[in-house]
Write a protein that holds these residues in place. Sequence first.
Motif, short mmCIF file in Angstrom:
data_model
loop_
_atom_site.label_atom_id
_atom_site.label_comp_id
_atom_site.label_asym_id
_atom_site.label_seq_id
_atom_site.Cartn_x
_atom_site.Cartn_y
_atom_site.Cartn_z
N MET A 1 0.80 -1.28 -0.01
CA MET A 1 0.03 -0.11 0.00
C MET A 1 0.89 1.25 0.08
O MET A 1 1.81 1.49 0.93
CB MET A 1 -0.70 0.08 1.36
N ASN A 2 0.87 2.08 -0.93
CA ASN A 2 1.74 3.26 -1.20
C ASN A 2 0.90 4.37 -0.47
O ASN A 2 -0.10 4.30 0.20
CB ASN A 2 1.91 3.58 -2.76
N HIS A 3 1.58 5.73 -0.45
CA HIS A 3 1.26 7.02 0.11
C HIS A 3 -0.36 7.24 -0.33
O HIS A 3 -1.04 7.64 0.37
CB HIS A 3 2.07 7.85 -0.24
N ALA A 4 -0.43 6.99 -1.51
CA ALA A 4 -1.73 7.37 -2.00
C ALA A 4 -2.96 6.55 -1.66
O ALA A 4 -3.96 6.99 -1.41
CB ALA A 4 -1.67 7.48 -3.58
N LEU A 6 -2.85 4.89 1.15
CA LEU A 6 -3.21 5.11 2.44
C LEU A 6 -4.09 6.61 2.64
O LEU A 6 -4.99 6.72 3.62
CB LEU A 6 -1.74 5.70 3.27
N LEU A 7 -3.71 7.54 1.84
CA LEU A 7 -4.79 8.79 1.72
C LEU A 7 -5.97 8.66 1.88
O LEU A 7 -6.97 8.89 2.20
CB LEU A 7 -4.10 9.90 1.03
N ARG A 8 -6.25 7.66 0.66
CA ARG A 8 -7.70 7.11 0.17
C ARG A 8 -8.30 6.45 1.38
O ARG A 8 -9.32 6.60 1.74
CB ARG A 8 -7.45 6.19 -1.07
N TYR A 9 -7.45 5.42 1.97
CA TYR A 9 -8.11 4.95 2.97
C TYR A 9 -8.52 5.65 4.32
O TYR A 9 -9.53 5.44 4.78
CB TYR A 9 -6.94 3.61 3.57
N ALA A 10 -7.77 6.56 4.63
CA ALA A 10 -7.62 7.77 5.57
C ALA A 10 -8.91 8.35 5.42
O ALA A 10 -9.93 8.53 6.11
CB ALA A 10 -6.61 8.74 5.81
N ARG A 11 -9.23 8.88 4.04
CA ARG A 11 -10.41 9.65 3.65
C ARG A 11 -11.44 8.84 3.89
O ARG A 11 -13.00 9.24 4.18
CB ARG A 11 -10.21 10.14 2.02
N VAL A 12 -11.83 7.47 3.43
CA VAL A 12 -12.72 6.64 3.59
C VAL A 12 -13.04 6.33 5.17
O VAL A 12 -14.24 6.08 5.44
CB VAL A 12 -12.45 5.44 2.72
N HIS A 13 -12.15 6.50 5.82
CA HIS A 13 -12.19 6.00 7.22
C HIS A 13 -12.29 7.11 8.19
O HIS A 13 -11.92 7.03 9.45
CB HIS A 13 -11.36 4.98 7.84
N ARG A 14 -12.71 8.31 7.64
CA ARG A 14 -13.06 9.33 8.62
C ARG A 14 -11.63 9.94 9.29
O ARG A 14 -11.88 10.59 10.46
CB ARG A 14 -13.89 8.98 9.77
N GLY A 15 -10.42 9.92 8.65
CA GLY A 15 -9.53 10.18 9.17
C GLY A 15 -9.15 11.77 9.65
O GLY A 15 -8.85 12.16 10.83
N GLY A 16 -9.57 12.65 8.50
CA GLY A 16 -9.53 13.98 8.67
C GLY A 16 -10.61 14.33 9.77
O GLY A 16 -10.26 15.28 10.67
N VAL A 87 -3.62 -3.61 8.17
CA VAL A 87 -3.71 -2.03 7.55
C VAL A 87 -4.58 -1.14 8.74
O VAL A 87 -4.39 -0.27 9.17
CB VAL A 87 -4.12 -1.71 6.25
N ARG A 88 -5.75 -1.84 9.06
CA ARG A 88 -6.79 -1.55 9.80
C ARG A 88 -6.18 -1.11 11.49
O ARG A 88 -6.34 0.06 11.88
CB ARG A 88 -7.81 -2.15 10.18
N GLY A 89 -5.72 -2.06 12.02
CA GLY A 89 -4.79 -1.99 13.21
C GLY A 89 -3.94 -0.60 13.12
O GLY A 89 -3.78 0.11 13.83
N MET A 90 -2.92 -0.65 11.91
CA MET A 90 -1.90 0.36 12.08
C MET A 90 -2.51 1.65 11.99
O MET A 90 -1.97 2.62 12.49
CB MET A 90 -0.98 0.05 11.07
N TYR A 91 -3.74 1.95 11.06
CA TYR A 91 -4.45 3.16 10.90
C TYR A 91 -4.64 3.54 12.21
O TYR A 91 -4.63 4.91 12.52
CB TYR A 91 -5.44 2.88 9.77
N CYS A 92 -5.61 2.77 13.05
CA CYS A 92 -6.10 3.10 14.37
C CYS A 92 -5.07 3.22 15.27
O CYS A 92 -5.20 4.60 16.06
CB CYS A 92 -6.74 2.11 14.89
N ILE A 93 -3.81 2.79 15.27
CA ILE A 93 -2.67 2.79 16.04
C ILE A 93 -2.22 4.40 15.95
O ILE A 93 -1.81 5.22 16.69
CB ILE A 93 -1.68 2.08 15.86
#
Length: 204
Positions: A1-4, A6-16, A87-93
């Motif tokens: 999973m590249n930087h782009a 990860l950004l898409r994943y964060a956008r879908v999962h309410r990161g901002g 990926v989900r776990g690392m994102y939450c962490i």
Amino acid sequence: MNHADLLRYARVHRGGGVLAATAAVALLSALFGGTHIALPSIGSGGLTTGVPYRQELPLLSAVFLTATLGGAMSAHDEMGAVTMHRVRGMYCIALTLTTCTLSFVMETLAVGPGAGVIFVRSVLIWLGMALLSAWLLGQPLAWAIPLTSAFLLVWYPLNWWDWTANPAADPYSWAAAALALFVGSAATAATPWRRKVIFRKRKT
């Protein structure tokens, strides 16, 4: 999973939205955290001094962090393969560490490093409870168990269990943080797919 990706994943999962909400809580605590919550006293009908807002505000940050588990992709994430769960776990962490770092910095600037540590500890304890609540009751009710615990702390403050007021190095409060995170993380990891696999292995 590249930087782009990860950004898409964060956008879908309410990161901002999650980062904006937790940053707002940290700023609110820094500016107005010393203000006391006035509470009805028991038996006198008057008002007690209450507790400072900064002792209870970490609950909001913890509940906001669980919002990453909801959304349109939540069912897909739970049924995903091992890589997706990683990926989900690392994102939450990553979101949790970012929130804790920002909260610590804001509290340190406003009050001192001790207050920053206590704020972070409270976030971690309530995050574990919120994850458990989300697993038991559904993500929209992630606030239920943390809020229930907050009533005990508000009405009976300054006792040995009050992790919101105990010293930064209090071992019992940190043990509570470790236990809460362990239980909450285990509950989050126990997705329907994993439970089916475990039960299938036990039958065989």
